[in-house]
Design an enzyme around this catalytic site. Structure first.
Site, PDB file in Angstrom:
ATOM      1  CE  LYS A   1      -1.583   2.702   3.177  1.00  0.00           C
ATOM      2  NZ  LYS A   1      -1.546   3.977   2.439  1.00  0.00           N
TER       3      LYS A   1
ATOM      4  CD  GLU B   1      13.710   0.347   8.309  1.00  0.00           C
ATOM      5  OE1 GLU B   1      14.418   1.329   8.601  1.00  0.00           O
ATOM      6  OE2 GLU B   1      14.117  -0.817   8.383  1.00  0.00           O
TER       7      GLU B   1
ATOM      8  CB  CYS C   1      13.511   9.140   7.339  1.00  0.00           C
ATOM      9  SG  CYS C   1      14.348   7.997   6.252  1.00  0.00           S
TER      10      CYS C   1
ATOM     11  CD  GLU D   1      10.921  12.744  11.027  1.00  0.00           C
ATOM     12  OE1 GLU D   1       9.809  12.277  11.348  1.00  0.00           O
ATOM     13  OE2 GLU D   1      11.733  12.122  10.333  1.00  0.00           O
TER      14      GLU D   1
HETATM   15  P1  NAD Z   1       2.682   8.458   8.022  1.00  0.00           P
HETATM   16  O1  NAD Z   1       3.013   7.587   9.172  1.00  0.00           O
HETATM   17  O2  NAD Z   1       1.614   9.456   8.185  1.00  0.00           O
HETATM   18  O3  NAD Z   1       2.273   7.571   6.733  1.00  0.00           O
HETATM   19  C1  NAD Z   1       3.116   6.549   6.233  1.00  0.00           C
HETATM   20  C2  NAD Z   1       2.243   5.444   5.696  1.00  0.00           C
HETATM   21  O4  NAD Z   1       1.518   4.869   6.773  1.00  0.00           O
HETATM   22  C3  NAD Z   1       1.218   5.893   4.668  1.00  0.00           C
HETATM   23  O5  NAD Z   1       1.084   4.897   3.678  1.00  0.00           O
HETATM   24  C4  NAD Z   1      -0.059   5.986   5.502  1.00  0.00           C
HETATM   25  O6  NAD Z   1      -1.216   5.781   4.723  1.00  0.00           O
HETATM   26  C5  NAD Z   1       0.133   4.845   6.473  1.00  0.00           C
HETATM   27  N1  NAD Z   1      -0.554   4.953   7.758  1.00  0.00           N
HETATM   28  C6  NAD Z   1      -0.919   6.076   8.422  1.00  0.00           C
HETATM   29  N2  NAD Z   1      -1.544   5.741   9.566  1.00  0.00           N
HETATM   30  C7  NAD Z   1      -1.567   4.394   9.638  1.00  0.00           C
HETATM   31  C8  NAD Z   1      -2.061   3.448  10.578  1.00  0.00           C
HETATM   32  N3  NAD Z   1      -2.666   3.825  11.714  1.00  0.00           N
HETATM   33  N4  NAD Z   1      -1.902   2.127  10.320  1.00  0.00           N
HETATM   34  C9  NAD Z   1      -1.279   1.724   9.200  1.00  0.00           C
HETATM   35  N5  NAD Z   1      -0.813   2.562   8.266  1.00  0.00           N
HETATM   36  C10 NAD Z   1      -0.944   3.890   8.481  1.00  0.00           C
HETATM   37  O7  NAD Z   1       4.063   9.123   7.634  1.00  0.00           O
HETATM   38  P2  NAD Z   1       4.310  10.181   6.514  1.00  0.00           P
HETATM   39  O8  NAD Z   1       4.033  11.520   7.056  1.00  0.00           O
HETATM   40  O9  NAD Z   1       3.630   9.761   5.264  1.00  0.00           O
HETATM   41  O10 NAD Z   1       5.891   9.965   6.261  1.00  0.00           O
HETATM   42  C11 NAD Z   1       6.846  10.690   6.907  1.00  0.00           C
HETATM   43  C12 NAD Z   1       7.443   9.885   8.044  1.00  0.00           C
HETATM   44  O11 NAD Z   1       8.077   8.715   7.528  1.00  0.00           O
HETATM   45  C13 NAD Z   1       8.545  10.661   8.731  1.00  0.00           C
HETATM   46  O12 NAD Z   1       8.417  10.493  10.116  1.00  0.00           O
HETATM   47  C14 NAD Z   1       9.822   9.989   8.227  1.00  0.00           C
HETATM   48  O13 NAD Z   1      10.916  10.098   9.063  1.00  0.00           O
HETATM   49  C15 NAD Z   1       9.371   8.569   8.079  1.00  0.00           C
HETATM   50  N6  NAD Z   1      10.258   7.836   7.163  1.00  0.00           N
HETATM   51  C16 NAD Z   1      11.118   6.916   7.689  1.00  0.00           C
HETATM   52  C17 NAD Z   1      11.996   6.226   6.858  1.00  0.00           C
HETATM   53  C18 NAD Z   1      12.941   5.195   7.403  1.00  0.00           C
HETATM   54  O14 NAD Z   1      13.458   4.403   6.629  1.00  0.00           O
HETATM   55  N7  NAD Z   1      13.194   5.149   8.696  1.00  0.00           N
HETATM   56  C19 NAD Z   1      11.992   6.477   5.492  1.00  0.00           C
HETATM   57  C20 NAD Z   1      11.108   7.420   4.984  1.00  0.00           C
HETATM   58  C21 NAD Z   1      10.232   8.096   5.843  1.00  0.00           C
END
Ligand code: NAD
Length: 473
Positions: free
Chosen positions: A170, A245, A279, A379
């Site tokens: 997804k 991650e 990230c 962050e």
């Molecule tokens: P987010 O957590 O809002 O969304 C990420 C994904 O999770 C999306 O596909 C979203 O639809 C899904 N999601 C949201 N709530 C959910 C739930 N309750 N259950 C299951 N899935 C859910 O994050 P974002 O704002 O889209 O992305 C930015 C974040 O991602 C930042 O914190 C960044 O640091 C992190 N990130 C981490 C890495 C890593 O490798 N550590 C890499 C890229 C981004």
């Protein structure tokens, strides 16, 4: 405008049953660029069951068969290079002239890299009468963010395919196009039906169905720490493997005897890349008090080289934030930094010059940041660099480790040996020395609230492997 009204399930393009759609906005123009039909629980169920059924055959294929298919996928990604670039330009606002290097080259290399590692699945370790076998973990659910859509997808899909796992993925709501192209590629090269399944939807709706599903053996989540915790909670009753991650607030220590100009350039460019939506960005720059003024001047100069603007303009180095929500978050933090007493060296809350529309923010540098300010602890996920000062290296290490995150870190010292001696004290999954860059060979993942898994390198494939001991007597 691109209209995506099908999901890819069990090797077929299928119409979702929900009847609901989601609009994807081009962040540079604020104009819709795609609509996506959303999946519901019925679609997710059929995707998971297709992956379960396909696992029987795919897990028993030879490593060579899987490697050949993966190499064919890499070739086809090369053929679709321009489409993959455009997907990032359209949905993220990434400047077109750098989108290939930032978002597409590494995923193609990764597909070939893990095709080679597939062969390791057939290695059998013998310890006397004990045989140790490697087996695929099973059906994997992937939930990804929007900041590196293809990179995140392939960082999971390539090792999973190599190990013999099947997949339901997804993408983030904002960036479905790269995943769609990959489904077309898998279909074209003849990946067996059900090995790769693609569903679209809001994380809060279909995320828990995926992470809680009893037929899913592993969930790999990349995103915010808050959502990652929810995923782990939902996954717990089925005792599935969970790979998280998550976010970061990575520290970058520059020592007094370093090449200060090179060190500052590296740090500023690192934070500004991908409009700060990385990230592992080195957002806390720790510099000796004695060098503060020199660092501040250099950082401001380097920042001025950024050209913020239209992603289609060849000279642009920085596009908009990926969404309105992300822009608002970044502006909130810039306001908070000012209110907390940090000094705005460059940037701020106004629209960048020569930009009239789009979710743009100015590349921003704060100095005089202290470790307890929210801009130093939380962050921001935007092009905002915080400069903090220290008086001795022990203090720098203490400030660096004083974070609930531990994704990445960096040190620029006089030489590699001095940098390494500092790196050993940093509580983070990665440490970049002397201005080095991402490597597929380097396991990537966090300590503390930055996560618990590893992607990339051979360790990234271990996540998808079960160990079976056969005792021969
Ligand atoms: P987010 O957590 O809002 O969304 C990420 C994904 O999770 C999306 O596909 C979203 O639809 C899904 N999601 C949201 N709530 C959910 C739930 N309750 N259950 C299951 N899935 C859910 O994050 P974002 O704002 O889209 O992305 C930015 C974040 O991602 C930042 O914190 C960044 O640091 C992190 N990130 C981490 C890495 C890593 O490798 N550590 C890499 C890229 C981004």
């Amino acid at each position: 405008m691109k209209i995506i009204n099908e999901l890819y399930i069990n090797g077929k393009w299928q119409t979702p049953t929900s009847g609901q759609t989601l609009t994807v906005i081009n962040p540079a123009t604020e104009i819709p660029c795609a609509t996506v039909s959303l999946s519901n629980s019925v679609d997710v169920e059929s995707a998971v069951l297709a992956a379960r059924e396909a696992f029987k055959g795919w897990s028993m294929t030879s490593a060579k068969e899987r490697a050949d298919l993966m190499n064919a996928v890499a070739n086809e990604m090369g053929n679709r290079y321009d489409d993959l670039v455009d997907a990032h330009v359209m949905t993220m606002g990434c400047p077109k002239n750098i989108a290939g290097v930032f978002h597409v080259d590494c995923p193609i290399d990764a597909m070939r890299y893990y095709a080679k590692l597939a062969l390791q699945m057939e290695e059998v370790e013998e310890k006397g009468s004990v045989l140790i076998l490697k087996e695929p973990v099973g059906v994997c659910a992937f939930i990804n963010p929007w900041n590196y859509p293809l990179h995140q997808l392939i960082g999971k899909v390539a090792p999973a395919l190599a190990a013999g796992c099947t997949i339901v993925t997804k993408p983030a709501e904002q960036t479905p196009l790269a995943d769609l192209i990959m489904a077309e590629i898998f279909h074209k090269v003849g990946l067996p039906a059900g090995v790769f399944n693609l569903v679209f939807g809001h994380g809060r709706d279909i995320g828990p169905i995926l992470s809680g599903h009893p037929e899913v053996d592993m969930v790999s989540f990349t995103g915010s720490t808050l959502a990652g915790i929810e995923v782990a909670k939902t996954a717990a009753p089925t005792v599935k493997r969970v790979c998280q991650e998550l976010g970061g607030k990575s520290a970058y220590i520059i020592t007094e005897d370093a090449d200060i100009a090179a060190a500052v350039r590296y740090g500023v460019e690192d934070v500004m890349g991908n409009t700060g939506q990385t990230c592992n960005a080195l957002t806390r720059m720790l510099v000796p008090s004695s060098c503060y003024q020199q660092v501040a001047d250099l950082a401001t100069q380097v920042l001025q080289e950024q050209v913020v603007g239209d992603p289609l303009d060849e000279i642009t180095t920085m596009g908009p934030m990926s969404s309105k929500r992300q822009k608002e978050t970044v502006l909130k933090y810039i306001n908070q930094g000012i209110a907390e007493g940090a000094q705005l060296l460059a940037g701020g809350i106004e629209m960048p010059d020569k930009v009239q529309q789009g979710y743009y923010v100015k590349p921003t540098i704060f100095s005089g940041v202290t470790p307890n300010m929210s801009i130093a602890r939380e962050e921001i996920f935007g092009p905002v660099l915080c400069i903090l000062t220290y008086d001795c290296i022990e203090e720098a290490i203490e400030i660096a480790n004083d974070s609930e995150y531990g994704l990445s870190s960096a040190v620029f010292a006089k030489d590699k040996a001095s940098a390494l001696s500092i790196a050993r004290h940093l509580r983070a999954g990665q440490c970049y020395l002397q201005g080095s860059y991402f490597s597929i060979d380097a396991p990537f993942g966090g300590y503390k609230k930055s996560g618990n898994g590893r992607e990339w390198g051979a360790e990234g494939m271990s996540e998808y492997i079960e160990t079976k001991a056969v005792i021969c007597g």
